[in-house]
Motif scaffolding. Structure first.
Motif, PDB file in Angstrom:
ATOM      1  N   ARG A  53      55.205  -6.222  24.455  1.00  0.00           N
ATOM      2  CA  ARG A  53      54.355  -6.048  23.653  1.00  0.00           C
ATOM      3  C   ARG A  53      52.962  -6.395  24.049  1.00  0.00           C
ATOM      4  O   ARG A  53      52.724  -6.763  25.040  1.00  0.00           O
ATOM      5  CB  ARG A  53      54.518  -7.316  22.626  1.00  0.00           C
ATOM      6  N   TRP A  54      51.921  -5.889  23.345  1.00  0.00           N
ATOM      7  CA  TRP A  54      50.575  -6.203  23.818  1.00  0.00           C
ATOM      8  C   TRP A  54      49.919  -7.034  22.360  1.00  0.00           C
ATOM      9  O   TRP A  54      50.211  -6.477  21.215  1.00  0.00           O
ATOM     10  CB  TRP A  54      49.508  -4.834  23.892  1.00  0.00           C
ATOM     11  N   TYR A  55      49.295  -7.879  22.746  1.00  0.00           N
ATOM     12  CA  TYR A  55      48.390  -8.670  21.643  1.00  0.00           C
ATOM     13  C   TYR A  55      47.037  -8.844  22.234  1.00  0.00           C
ATOM     14  O   TYR A  55      46.912  -8.761  23.221  1.00  0.00           O
ATOM     15  CB  TYR A  55      49.060 -10.291  21.841  1.00  0.00           C
ATOM     16  N   ARG A  56      46.353  -9.220  21.064  1.00  0.00           N
ATOM     17  CA  ARG A  56      44.902  -9.501  21.462  1.00  0.00           C
ATOM     18  C   ARG A  56      44.319 -10.577  20.660  1.00  0.00           C
ATOM     19  O   ARG A  56      44.820 -10.748  19.697  1.00  0.00           O
ATOM     20  CB  ARG A  56      43.974  -8.164  21.239  1.00  0.00           C
ATOM     21  N   GLN A  57      43.370 -11.193  21.161  1.00  0.00           N
ATOM     22  CA  GLN A  57      42.645 -12.257  20.535  1.00  0.00           C
ATOM     23  C   GLN A  57      41.174 -12.164  20.753  1.00  0.00           C
ATOM     24  O   GLN A  57      40.491 -12.266  22.045  1.00  0.00           O
ATOM     25  CB  GLN A  57      43.193 -13.746  21.117  1.00  0.00           C
ATOM     26  N   ALA A  58      40.440 -12.081  19.588  1.00  0.00           N
ATOM     27  CA  ALA A  58      39.022 -11.974  19.642  1.00  0.00           C
ATOM     28  C   ALA A  58      38.687 -13.496  19.471  1.00  0.00           C
ATOM     29  O   ALA A  58      39.137 -14.347  18.998  1.00  0.00           O
ATOM     30  CB  ALA A  58      38.704 -11.259  18.419  1.00  0.00           C
ATOM     31  N   PRO A  59      37.303 -13.629  19.827  1.00  0.00           N
ATOM     32  CA  PRO A  59      36.774 -15.108  19.610  1.00  0.00           C
ATOM     33  C   PRO A  59      36.704 -15.676  18.144  1.00  0.00           C
ATOM     34  O   PRO A  59      36.378 -14.808  17.271  1.00  0.00           O
ATOM     35  CB  PRO A  59      35.289 -14.800  20.246  1.00  0.00           C
ATOM     36  N   GLY A  60      37.193 -16.876  17.913  1.00  0.00           N
ATOM     37  CA  GLY A  60      37.445 -17.548  16.830  1.00  0.00           C
ATOM     38  C   GLY A  60      38.376 -16.873  15.976  1.00  0.00           C
ATOM     39  O   GLY A  60      38.538 -17.185  14.829  1.00  0.00           O
ATOM     40  N   LYS A  61      39.329 -16.014  16.380  1.00  0.00           N
ATOM     41  CA  LYS A  61      40.362 -15.266  15.771  1.00  0.00           C
ATOM     42  C   LYS A  61      41.649 -15.540  16.287  1.00  0.00           C
ATOM     43  O   LYS A  61      41.947 -16.167  17.379  1.00  0.00           O
ATOM     44  CB  LYS A  61      40.355 -13.927  15.466  1.00  0.00           C
ATOM     45  N   GLN A  62      42.763 -15.585  15.516  1.00  0.00           N
ATOM     46  CA  GLN A  62      44.065 -15.913  15.860  1.00  0.00           C
ATOM     47  C   GLN A  62      44.519 -14.815  16.726  1.00  0.00           C
ATOM     48  O   GLN A  62      44.263 -13.620  16.611  1.00  0.00           O
ATOM     49  CB  GLN A  62      45.198 -16.055  14.671  1.00  0.00           C
TER      50      GLN A  62
END
Length: 119
Positions: free
Chosen positions: A35-44
Motif C-alpha cells: 500500500r501507499w499512504y500519505r500524510q500532509a502537514p496537520g492531517k492524518q
C-alpha cells in the motif's frame, strides 16, 4: 524484518507527474499486500492505493484516474505512478507492506518520501 526503501519524490508543478518506487528487502515479496499512504502537514495519514498479492488494486477516491499502483515481484518493488498532480497531493508518501498471518499480521513501513506539488 523487512526493510522498505522509497524513492522518487520531489518537487513538481501542478499537472505534472512523478513515479514513486518502494523496494523491499524480503525475497518473498510476492506474498505481501502493498500500500501507499500519505500524510500532509496537520492531517492524518491516509490510504492512497493498494495492490494485493494477486495484483488486485484499489484507490482512494481523491486519486482515482490519476494514480496507478503496480508491482514487479521479480524486482521486489512496488510503484506509484502519479499523474495530473495537484497541490493537495503534497504530502509525505509512505510505503507499507503487510503479510497476512494465521494469528496476526506483520506490518512494515518505509521512511517516507516527500512529494511537493507547487508552481
Amino acid at each position: 524484518q523487512v526493510q522498505l526503501v522509497e524513492s522518487g519524490g520531489g518537487l513538481v508543478q501542478p499537472g505534472g507527474s512523478l513515479r514513486l518506487s518502494c523496494a523491499a528487502s524480503d525475497s518473498i515479496f510476492s506474498i505481501y499486500a502493498m500500500r501507499w499512504y500519505r500524510q500532509a502537514p496537520g492531517k492524518q495519514r491516509e490510504l492512497v492505493a493498494a495492490v494485493t498479492p494477486a495484483g488486485g488494486t484499489d484507490y482512494a477516491d481523491s486519486v482515482k484516474g490519476r494514480f496507478t499502483i503496480s508491482r514487479d515481484n521479480a524486482k521486489n518493488t512496488v510503484y506509484l505512478q502519479m499523474n495530473s498532480l495537484k497541490p493537495e497531493d503534497t504530502a509525505v508518501y509512505y510505503c507499507h507492506a503487510q503479510r497476512i498471518g494465521i494469528l496476526s499480521n506483520l506490518d512494515y513501513w518505509g521512511q517516507g518520501t516527500q512529494v511537493t506539488v507547487s508552481s
